[in-house]
Write a protein that holds these residues in place. Structure first.
Motif, PDB file in Angstrom:
ATOM      1  N   SER A   1       0.846  -1.197   0.000  1.00  0.00           N
ATOM      2  CA  SER A   1       0.000   0.000   0.000  1.00  0.00           C
ATOM      3  C   SER A   1       0.877   1.242   0.000  1.00  0.00           C
ATOM      4  O   SER A   1       2.069   1.186   0.328  1.00  0.00           O
ATOM      5  N   VAL A   2       0.282   2.355  -0.364  1.00  0.00           N
ATOM      6  CA  VAL A   2       1.011   3.618  -0.352  1.00  0.00           C
ATOM      7  C   VAL A   2       1.460   3.927   1.072  1.00  0.00           C
ATOM      8  O   VAL A   2       2.580   4.377   1.299  1.00  0.00           O
ATOM      9  N   ARG A   3       0.601   3.675   2.051  1.00  0.00           N
ATOM     10  CA  ARG A   3       0.936   3.936   3.454  1.00  0.00           C
ATOM     11  C   ARG A   3       2.201   3.163   3.863  1.00  0.00           C
ATOM     12  O   ARG A   3       3.103   3.714   4.487  1.00  0.00           O
ATOM     13  N   ARG A   4       2.286   1.892   3.505  1.00  0.00           N
ATOM     14  CA  ARG A   4       3.472   1.086   3.840  1.00  0.00           C
ATOM     15  C   ARG A   4       4.709   1.565   3.086  1.00  0.00           C
ATOM     16  O   ARG A   4       5.808   1.572   3.614  1.00  0.00           O
ATOM     17  N   LEU A   5       4.519   1.959   1.844  1.00  0.00           N
ATOM     18  CA  LEU A   5       5.647   2.470   1.062  1.00  0.00           C
ATOM     19  C   LEU A   5       6.187   3.755   1.695  1.00  0.00           C
ATOM     20  O   LEU A   5       7.395   3.925   1.820  1.00  0.00           O
ATOM     21  N   ILE A   6       5.297   4.634   2.118  1.00  0.00           N
ATOM     22  CA  ILE A   6       5.728   5.867   2.774  1.00  0.00           C
ATOM     23  C   ILE A   6       6.503   5.546   4.047  1.00  0.00           C
ATOM     24  O   ILE A   6       7.540   6.153   4.320  1.00  0.00           O
ATOM     25  N   GLY A   7       6.013   4.583   4.827  1.00  0.00           N
ATOM     26  CA  GLY A   7       6.728   4.180   6.038  1.00  0.00           C
ATOM     27  C   GLY A   7       8.127   3.684   5.722  1.00  0.00           C
ATOM     28  O   GLY A   7       9.096   4.043   6.410  1.00  0.00           O
ATOM     29  N   PHE A   8       8.261   2.873   4.689  1.00  0.00           N
ATOM     30  CA  PHE A   8       9.569   2.358   4.283  1.00  0.00           C
ATOM     31  C   PHE A   8      10.473   3.514   3.826  1.00  0.00           C
ATOM     32  O   PHE A   8      11.650   3.578   4.192  1.00  0.00           O
ATOM     33  N   ILE A   9       9.926   4.427   3.053  1.00  0.00           N
ATOM     34  CA  ILE A   9      10.713   5.572   2.579  1.00  0.00           C
ATOM     35  C   ILE A   9      11.180   6.410   3.764  1.00  0.00           C
ATOM     36  O   ILE A   9      12.343   6.838   3.803  1.00  0.00           O
ATOM     37  N   GLU A  10      10.312   6.639   4.727  1.00  0.00           N
ATOM     38  CA  GLU A  10      10.705   7.411   5.908  1.00  0.00           C
ATOM     39  C   GLU A  10      11.849   6.734   6.651  1.00  0.00           C
ATOM     40  O   GLU A  10      12.798   7.401   7.082  1.00  0.00           O
TER      41      GLU A  10
END
Length: 91
Positions: free
Chosen positions: A72-81
């Protein structure tokens, strides 16, 4: 935004309503593997342009996680952070 870039090339547009919960890959995902790679590449380019850092979203670290950062976009953002924090700590 990388989704806007991808949408410009797609006949069937990806909805950006409730984008954080958008499934990227898998059974309910909006991308097949090649389109996911193109999307991730666009995100990487945007990160480099915006923050001046290189982040590899297709690293072994990303693809070997029990819960995929591409689900999900939410998980991708978490990984990027997480990756940006590491780059900041070592950069």
């Amino acid at each position: 935004m990388a989704l806007d870039e991808i949408n410009r090339t797609r006949e069937e547009k990806i909805s950006t309503d409730n984008v954080l919960d958008l499934c990227l890959y898998g059974d309910a995902g909006v991308f097949e593997s090649m389109y996911l790679v193109a999307f991730l590449s666009a995100v990487e380019e945007n990160l480099e342009d915006e923050f001046g850092v290189e982040v590899s979203l297709t690293s072994e670290k990303a693809v070997s996680r029990r819960v995929s950062p591409f689900s999900s976009v939410r998980r991708l953002i978490g990984f990027i952070e997480e990756e940006l924090e590491l780059v900041g700590a070592h950069g």
